[in-house]
Design an enzyme around this catalytic site. Structure first.
Site, PDB file in Angstrom:
ATOM      1  N   GLU A  19      50.190  31.628 -20.266  1.00 37.39           N
ATOM      2  CA  GLU A  19      51.520  31.693 -20.855  1.00 37.39           C
ATOM      3  C   GLU A  19      52.468  31.042 -19.855  1.00 37.39           C
ATOM      4  OE1 GLU A  19      53.042  35.613 -21.699  1.00 37.39           O
ATOM      5  OE2 GLU A  19      54.918  34.774 -22.454  1.00 37.39           O
ATOM      6  N   ARG A  72      39.316  41.241 -13.764  1.00 34.20           N
ATOM      7  CA  ARG A  72      40.371  40.493 -13.067  1.00 34.20           C
ATOM      8  C   ARG A  72      40.081  40.437 -11.587  1.00 34.20           C
ATOM      9  NH1 ARG A  72      45.134  40.601 -16.327  1.00 34.20           N
ATOM     10  NH2 ARG A  72      46.513  39.830 -14.732  1.00 34.20           N
ATOM     11  N   LYS A 128      52.922  38.186 -12.757  1.00 33.98           N
ATOM     12  CA  LYS A 128      53.982  37.193 -12.821  1.00 33.98           C
ATOM     13  C   LYS A 128      55.352  37.847 -12.871  1.00 33.98           C
ATOM     14  CE  LYS A 128      51.744  34.830 -16.023  1.00 33.98           C
ATOM     15  NZ  LYS A 128      51.391  33.851 -17.064  1.00 33.98           N
TER      16      LYS A 128
HETATM   17  P1  ATP Z   1      49.778  38.391 -15.000  1.00 36.77           P
HETATM   18  O1  ATP Z   1      49.357  39.654 -15.713  1.00 36.77           O
HETATM   19  O2  ATP Z   1      49.262  38.252 -13.624  1.00 36.77           O
HETATM   20  O3  ATP Z   1      51.228  38.155 -15.071  1.00 36.77           O
HETATM   21  P2  ATP Z   1      48.785  37.121 -17.302  1.00 36.77           P
HETATM   22  O4  ATP Z   1      47.460  37.684 -17.618  1.00 36.77           O
HETATM   23  O5  ATP Z   1      49.952  37.560 -18.090  1.00 36.77           O
HETATM   24  O6  ATP Z   1      49.049  37.226 -15.759  1.00 36.77           O
HETATM   25  P3  ATP Z   1      48.329  34.627 -18.555  1.00 36.77           P
HETATM   26  O7  ATP Z   1      49.115  33.404 -18.407  1.00 36.77           O
HETATM   27  O8  ATP Z   1      48.384  35.367 -19.828  1.00 36.77           O
HETATM   28  O9  ATP Z   1      48.726  35.562 -17.359  1.00 36.77           O
HETATM   29  O10 ATP Z   1      46.823  34.371 -18.142  1.00 36.77           O
HETATM   30  C1  ATP Z   1      46.078  33.242 -18.452  1.00 36.77           C
HETATM   31  C2  ATP Z   1      44.624  33.574 -18.280  1.00 36.77           C
HETATM   32  O11 ATP Z   1      44.358  33.953 -16.930  1.00 36.77           O
HETATM   33  C3  ATP Z   1      44.218  34.745 -19.145  1.00 36.77           C
HETATM   34  O12 ATP Z   1      42.995  34.445 -19.763  1.00 36.77           O
HETATM   35  C4  ATP Z   1      44.073  35.882 -18.186  1.00 36.77           C
HETATM   36  O13 ATP Z   1      43.108  36.789 -18.622  1.00 36.77           O
HETATM   37  C5  ATP Z   1      43.663  35.167 -16.888  1.00 36.77           C
HETATM   38  N1  ATP Z   1      44.064  35.943 -15.715  1.00 36.77           N
HETATM   39  C6  ATP Z   1      45.292  36.396 -15.420  1.00 36.77           C
HETATM   40  N2  ATP Z   1      45.285  37.118 -14.282  1.00 36.77           N
HETATM   41  C7  ATP Z   1      44.002  37.121 -13.836  1.00 36.77           C
HETATM   42  C8  ATP Z   1      43.344  37.694 -12.706  1.00 36.77           C
HETATM   43  N3  ATP Z   1      44.007  38.423 -11.816  1.00 36.77           N
HETATM   44  N4  ATP Z   1      42.017  37.482 -12.569  1.00 36.77           N
HETATM   45  C9  ATP Z   1      41.353  36.744 -13.463  1.00 36.77           C
HETATM   46  N5  ATP Z   1      41.908  36.176 -14.536  1.00 36.77           N
HETATM   47  C10 ATP Z   1      43.223  36.353 -14.741  1.00 36.77           C
HETATM   48 MG    MG Z   2      49.718  37.500 -20.265  1.00 41.76          MG
END
Ligand code: ATP
Ligand code: MG
Length: 564
Positions: A38, A264, A274
């Site tokens: 995102e 994760r 984020k």
């Molecule tokens: P955050 O929760 O850290 O703000 P998010 O999951 O909202 O991150 P996205 O942009 O939705 O961020 O994530 C893009 C992809 O990266 C998704 O498939 C998510 O599952 C993966 N992802 C995000 N954080 C992690 C992590 N700590 N380890 C592995 N994969 C991750």
């Molecule tokens: Mg997300």
């Protein structure tokens, strides 16, 4: 079967096993994965795991990986993030080729499918407010209650949904919900929202829409449109899988992707969220998204971490189903492994102390041969200018040394690396009693660093010719947080370390360091790994400390630190 076919992929994990089996059994001809960020912030090292997994699987199995922006929330998303995410994925070493997509490109199709669901009696417009919907949702132990609008006629929902789209209602006035089961044990199936009203301009679709699909409605359908075979995501989406599957089953989608969840990546001394990282930036606790203390890809790059080190870390951690916290020392270990092999060795003095060699001819300069990288003969050597007046590290001298201090002291001889042995004869102090200069003599027979009589000083120091030294600012970085489990006992912000950045002015570096390109990390001998910062300019050098030299991972493992 050819030998190649029977060779298992280099990396084995449960997801690769699923993919291999699906290809073997002919369920798919080609594997298609995607990385779906995102664009509401910069990528962090957790994302690197998802990137390496999705792009890695596509590479290893001869498939393709899409980069798809999940841009369904226009209030939080910005072009700056879209650009930085692309730059970061590329820098990590991955390439989506022509497969760059945006969920917003599918808005028309998604809307059409929403109408299909209403027509089939599987979705309805609800007039309850967000609070009322929450109240009706029930809890883990209690079933939810039906909305009074749940059984409104299909025609009425179609009409209202059309008017939602044409902008007749304010934000939050109505939502479109799937009609599944308000008593489902899985709360995600209790008539989840599919569309909401949001009068906000979108970076890509402008003012075309004032209703936007929810993540759950956009994600799986985007996968299906793109022909994604394996939709790999993190464990928090496990409970959403029944909804993912329900939507795929109940819509005329062109393909049937499969969602698979993995754990994760998390680190000690680190927060990967984020939302939190954005606050750090907005409240100016750091220099920006790319501050060298940030766990963002841009921050790690500015800090001097090589992409290869980050990829190595991801391989070391592997892919599993159990959430865990990885010691940040393991990441540092992976990075040191790469840098030890590749970083050029250089001399820099962070806290200079003048050393004058009284028996060395004034005005003379010798060029000393210095090895660029003892781990890599092909890196060659350079010439280090040596003169009568030098700078050494202030902490390499003690006037009154304790027993275990073997470096320079009055009356003691040490080796100046690649140069000569010197002996300290006199300590010069200023009016305040501070040591300002050491008067020494050198032994001309020790040129290059060896004595003909075989004597060996106990210490070897680095140095810089005073006539050739170049001034620099050096920023020393340490963990952003002062405890391994930030926020565990209170507010996250209270755990920010006051010592995470120390700026040293008046450092001096050897001439070769005037020309280190941005993006290259070198070793300052005996001090650590350093890289030029973005703020660096000719005549105004700025270096960041990437890491110190000492690898503490083995120690941390031995202690079995498991406080988190
Ligand atoms: P955050 O929760 O850290 O703000 P998010 O999951 O909202 O991150 P996205 O942009 O939705 O961020 O994530 C893009 C992809 O990266 C998704 O498939 C998510 O599952 C993966 N992802 C995000 N954080 C992690 C992590 N700590 N380890 C592995 N994969 C991750
Ligand atoms: Mg997300």
């Amino acid at each position: 079967m050819s030998i190649q076919d029977s060779t298992p992929p280099e990396r084995g994990d449960f997801i690769r096993e699923i993919v291999a089996a699906d290809l073997r059994d002919g369920r798919h001809e080609q594997v298609v994965t995607r990385f779906p960020p995102e664009p509401n912030g910069y990528l962090h090292i957790g994302h690197a795991k998802s990137i390496a997994l999705n792009f890695g699987i596509a590479q290893e199995f001869g498939g393709r990986c899409h980069l798809r922006f999940d841009d369904t929330n226009p209030t939080k998303e910005e072009q700056e993030y879209v650009d930085s995410i692309q730059a970061d994925v590329r820098w990590l070493g991955f390439d989506w080729g022509e497969h760059l997509y945006f969920a917003s490109d599918y808005f028309e199709q998604l809307h059409e499918w929403a109408v299909c669901l209403i027509q089939a009696g599987k979705a309805y417009v609800d007039d309850l407010s967000a609070d009322e919907i929450r109240e009706h949702r029930g809890t883990f132990t209690e079933p939810g209650r039906d909305s009074p609008w749940r059984d409104r006629p299909v025609e009425e929902s179609l009409d209202l949904f059309g008017r939602m789209r044409s902008g007749e209602f304010p934000d939050g006035a109505r939502v479109l919900r799937a009609k599944i089961d308000m008593a489902a044990p899985n709360i995600n199936l209790r008539d989840p929202a599919l569309y909401r009203i949001l009068h906000a301009a979108h970076p890509r679709t402008g003012n075309k829409w004032c209703i936007y699909p929810m993540y759950d409605f956009a994600h799986g359908q985007s996968d299906a449109i793109e022909g994604v075979t394996h939709s790999i995501c993190t464990l928090e989406f496990e409970d959403h899988r029944p909804l993912y599957d329900w939507l795929i089953e109940n819509l005329p989608v062109p393909s049937r992707p499969r969602q698979i969840e993995f754990a994760r990546l998390n680190f000690t001394y680190t927060v990967l969220s984020k939302r939190f990282l954005l606050r750090l930036v907005e409240e100016r606790h750091v220099r920006g998204w790319d501050d060298p203390r940030m766990p963002t890809i841009a921050g790690l790059r500015r800090r001097g971490f090589p992409a290869e080190g980050i990829r190595d870390l991801v391989d070391m951690v592997g892919v599993g189903k159990a959430n865990s916290v990885v010691e940040v020392e393991m990441l540092e270990h992976a990075v040191r492994g790469v840098l030890n092999r590749t970083a050029l060795r250089r001399f820099a003095v962070l806290r200079p102390l003048k050393l004058v060699i009284e028996n060395y001819p004034e005005g003379q300069t010798e060029e000393m041969d210095a090895v660029n990288n003892p781990e890599d003969a092909s890196a060659g050597s350079r010439k280090l200018p040596f003169t009568r007046e030098l700078w050494i590290e202030r902490e390499d001298f003690m006037e009154d040394p304790p027993k275990k201090f073997f470096r320079l002291a009055p009356g003691r001889e040490v080796r100046l690396r690649y140069a000569y042995f010197v002996t300290c004869n006199e300590v010069v102090k200023d009016a305040a009693g501070e040591i300002v200069e050491l008067r020494c003599t050198y032994d001309p027979a020790t040129r290059g660093g060896d004595a003909p009589d075989g004597r060996k000083p106990k210490a070897t120091l680095h140095w810089i010719s005073a006539d050739h030294a170049i001034p620099a600012e050096v920023r020393l970085y340490d963990h952003l947080f002062s405890r391994p489990d930030p926020g565990a006992e209170g507010d996250l912000f209270d755990d920010l370390s006051p010592d995470s950045e120390e700026v040293l002015e008046g450092c001096l570096v050897e001439p070769a360091l005037a020309e280190v390109p941005l993006g290259e990390t070198v070793q300052f001998e005996r001090l650590g790994y350093f890289c030029p910062d973005l703020d660096s300019a000719p005549g105004q050098l700025v270096f960041n400390r990437t890491l110190g030299l000492r690898d503490t991972w083995a120690k941390v493992q031995a202690q079995g630190r498991r406080s988190v």
